[in-house]
Design an enzyme around this catalytic site. Structure first.
Site, PDB file in Angstrom:
ATOM      1  N   ASP A  78      -4.626  20.833 -36.182  1.00 38.39           N
ATOM      2  CA  ASP A  78      -4.721  22.170 -36.774  1.00 38.39           C
ATOM      3  C   ASP A  78      -3.341  22.845 -36.710  1.00 38.39           C
ATOM      4  O   ASP A  78      -2.487  22.431 -35.911  1.00 38.39           O
ATOM      5  CB  ASP A  78      -5.761  22.954 -35.951  1.00 38.39           C
ATOM      6  CG  ASP A  78      -6.274  24.197 -36.650  1.00 38.39           C
ATOM      7  OD1 ASP A  78      -6.118  24.297 -37.873  1.00 38.39           O
ATOM      8  OD2 ASP A  78      -6.848  25.068 -35.951  1.00 38.39           O
ATOM      9  N   ASP A 100       1.811  23.952 -41.072  1.00 36.40           N
ATOM     10  CA  ASP A 100       1.692  25.376 -41.358  1.00 36.40           C
ATOM     11  C   ASP A 100       3.075  26.000 -41.520  1.00 36.40           C
ATOM     12  O   ASP A 100       3.735  26.368 -40.553  1.00 36.40           O
ATOM     13  CB  ASP A 100       0.922  26.065 -40.220  1.00 36.40           C
ATOM     14  CG  ASP A 100       0.764  27.567 -40.461  1.00 36.40           C
ATOM     15  OD1 ASP A 100       1.303  28.065 -41.471  1.00 36.40           O
ATOM     16  OD2 ASP A 100       0.116  28.230 -39.643  1.00 36.40           O
ATOM     17  N   HIS A 205     -10.300  29.337 -43.115  1.00 38.40           N
ATOM     18  CA  HIS A 205      -9.921  29.506 -41.703  1.00 38.40           C
ATOM     19  C   HIS A 205     -10.645  30.724 -41.153  1.00 38.40           C
ATOM     20  O   HIS A 205     -11.140  31.558 -41.902  1.00 38.40           O
ATOM     21  CB  HIS A 205      -8.405  29.680 -41.592  1.00 38.40           C
ATOM     22  CG  HIS A 205      -7.678  28.372 -41.640  1.00 38.40           C
ATOM     23  ND1 HIS A 205      -7.024  27.849 -40.554  1.00 38.40           N
ATOM     24  CD2 HIS A 205      -7.556  27.466 -42.632  1.00 38.40           C
ATOM     25  CE1 HIS A 205      -6.511  26.676 -40.883  1.00 38.40           C
ATOM     26  NE2 HIS A 205      -6.809  26.424 -42.147  1.00 38.40           N
ATOM     27  N   GLY A 206     -10.672  30.817 -39.827  1.00 39.77           N
ATOM     28  CA  GLY A 206     -11.275  32.005 -39.206  1.00 39.77           C
ATOM     29  C   GLY A 206     -12.768  32.094 -39.420  1.00 39.77           C
ATOM     30  O   GLY A 206     -13.309  33.165 -39.724  1.00 39.77           O
ATOM     31  N   ASN A 227     -13.418  26.070 -40.955  1.00 37.69           N
ATOM     32  CA  ASN A 227     -12.898  26.035 -39.581  1.00 37.69           C
ATOM     33  C   ASN A 227     -13.637  27.005 -38.657  1.00 37.69           C
ATOM     34  O   ASN A 227     -13.740  28.199 -38.955  1.00 37.69           O
ATOM     35  CB  ASN A 227     -11.426  26.454 -39.581  1.00 37.69           C
ATOM     36  CG  ASN A 227     -10.518  25.415 -40.197  1.00 37.69           C
ATOM     37  OD1 ASN A 227     -10.976  24.395 -40.725  1.00 37.69           O
ATOM     38  ND2 ASN A 227      -9.223  25.650 -40.130  1.00 37.69           N
ATOM     39  N   VAL A 228     -14.088  26.480 -37.544  1.00 42.82           N
ATOM     40  CA  VAL A 228     -14.733  27.329 -36.528  1.00 42.82           C
ATOM     41  C   VAL A 228     -14.135  26.973 -35.165  1.00 42.82           C
ATOM     42  O   VAL A 228     -14.197  25.816 -34.742  1.00 42.82           O
ATOM     43  CB  VAL A 228     -16.266  27.095 -36.488  1.00 42.82           C
ATOM     44  CG1 VAL A 228     -16.914  27.948 -35.396  1.00 42.82           C
ATOM     45  CG2 VAL A 228     -16.907  27.384 -37.843  1.00 42.82           C
ATOM     46  N   GLY A 229     -13.546  27.951 -34.509  1.00 41.09           N
ATOM     47  CA  GLY A 229     -12.913  27.678 -33.212  1.00 41.09           C
ATOM     48  C   GLY A 229     -13.381  28.618 -32.125  1.00 41.09           C
ATOM     49  O   GLY A 229     -14.058  28.231 -31.169  1.00 41.09           O
TER      50      GLY A 229
HETATM   51  P1  13P Z   1     -11.755  30.987 -35.586  1.00 39.01           P
HETATM   52  O1  13P Z   1     -11.234  30.725 -34.226  1.00 39.01           O
HETATM   53  O2  13P Z   1     -11.641  32.397 -36.003  1.00 39.01           O
HETATM   54  O3  13P Z   1     -13.131  30.430 -35.781  1.00 39.01           O
HETATM   55  O4  13P Z   1     -10.786  30.183 -36.585  1.00 39.01           O
HETATM   56  C1  13P Z   1     -10.601  28.816 -36.410  1.00 39.01           C
HETATM   57  C2  13P Z   1      -9.530  28.346 -37.313  1.00 39.01           C
HETATM   58  O5  13P Z   1      -9.416  28.757 -38.438  1.00 39.01           O
HETATM   59  C3  13P Z   1      -8.620  27.331 -36.784  1.00 39.01           C
HETATM   60  O6  13P Z   1      -7.569  27.067 -37.639  1.00 39.01           O
END
Ligand code: 13P
Length: 278
Positions: A78, A100, A205-206, A227-229
């Site tokens: 990532d 990036d 993202h996000g 994307n989920v983090g």
């Molecule tokens: P979140 O942590 O907001 O879910 O975003 C994850 C992400 O986009 C990693 O690149």
């Protein structure tokens, strides 16, 4: 099967969006896989540079290939601004990377992204690029919202044509990390981008804090990677905070982590189900 982004997009376009979950620690890995299996979905496991350094490329790749025997799985680096690190990830067996260069000026971003694409494609590794600025914390654990610089459609077209990337992170209103309110996605911009960008997989993202409804709508509109983090990290910690205070030195550590691990399975299963199209 161990598939890169391009291979996953070809196989699943029109059927489902694909969840890309940020691995934070070793412990989470099997539970992320279990969630995807329960949902009967393909899976992208992604690591920040920090997680890759923490766990080591070899452990991540070996473990991923083991799980890829019975699930379609990609291992993706990532947000990385360090080309030497990207090359190490590729040489160690990651089958996808993100360069990036969104903080650079546009032409420099193109030049560097092309360099990464050239190295990666020769080794059957896919590349994600980014233009615009998504904002927030990219390791996904801080609570802050920066101003978003929305992706411009003309720039996106030029960027994809010149770099030949496989996936493009677009800034359409989401931010990394936790939201104070509700994510406001610019669906009109997403429609414009989808019409113009046919040969590339678009990336949201996000994902943390984006509603199920909006996730599904993005998938319907052709977004491919989700994307989920932060959501994983947050739920893991919340469960640990709940379960550890009552622990004694003799308590089973595995037992103490049970709820935290189960929360990962649930999130991955749920998020993967929401982006299915059929
Ligand atoms: P979140 O942590 O907001 O879910 O975003 C994850 C992400 O986009 C990693 O690149």
């Amino acid at each position: 099967m161990y598939l890169n982004l391009n291979e996953l997009f070809k196989k699943y376009r029109g059927k489902t969006g694909i969840g890309a979950f940020n691995l934070h620690c070793m412990e989470m890995f099997p539970y992320i896989v279990e969630g995807a299996k329960k949902s009967n979905s393909p899976l992208i496991i992604q690591t920040s540079k920090g997680t890759a350094e923490y766990l080591g490329f070899d452990w991540i790749v070996t473990t991923a290939k083991l799980f890829a025997k019975d699930i379609d799985l990609c291992v993706h680096l990532d947000h990385c601004k360090d080309i030497d690190f990207i090359i190490k990830a590729i040489d160690s067996g990651y089958n996808s990377v993100m360069y990036d260069g969104s903080s650079l000026d546009f032409e420099e971003n193109i030049k560097n992204t092309k360099e990464v694409v050239e190295y990666a494609h020769k080794r059957n590794v896919s590349v994600e690029g980014e233009i615009g600025s998504i904002g927030g914390s990219e390791d996904g654990i801080e609570e802050k919202i920066n101003s978003i610089i929305y992706t411009k459609a003309e720039d996106a077209v030029k960027f994809v044509e010149e770099t030949e990337i496989d996936a493009l992170a677009v800034a359409i209103g989401t931010v990394h990390g936790l939201y104070n309110g509700k994510a406001k996605i610019n669906f009109e911009l997403l429609d414009t981008l989808t019409k113009k960008l046919i040969d590339v997989g678009m990336v949201l993202h996000g994902g943390t804090g984006v509603s199920d409804e909006d996730f599904h709508k993005c998938a319907e509109k052709g977004m491919m990677k989700f994307n989920v983090g932060t959501e994983l990290n947050k739920n893991y910690i919340e469960n640990i905070l709940k379960d550890f205070p009552s622990a004694k030195p003799t308590t089973s550590l595995r037992g103490l982590l049970k709820n935290a691990n189960e929360s990962i399975v649930k999130i991955v299963e749920h998020r993967s189900n929401v982006i299915k199209l059929a």
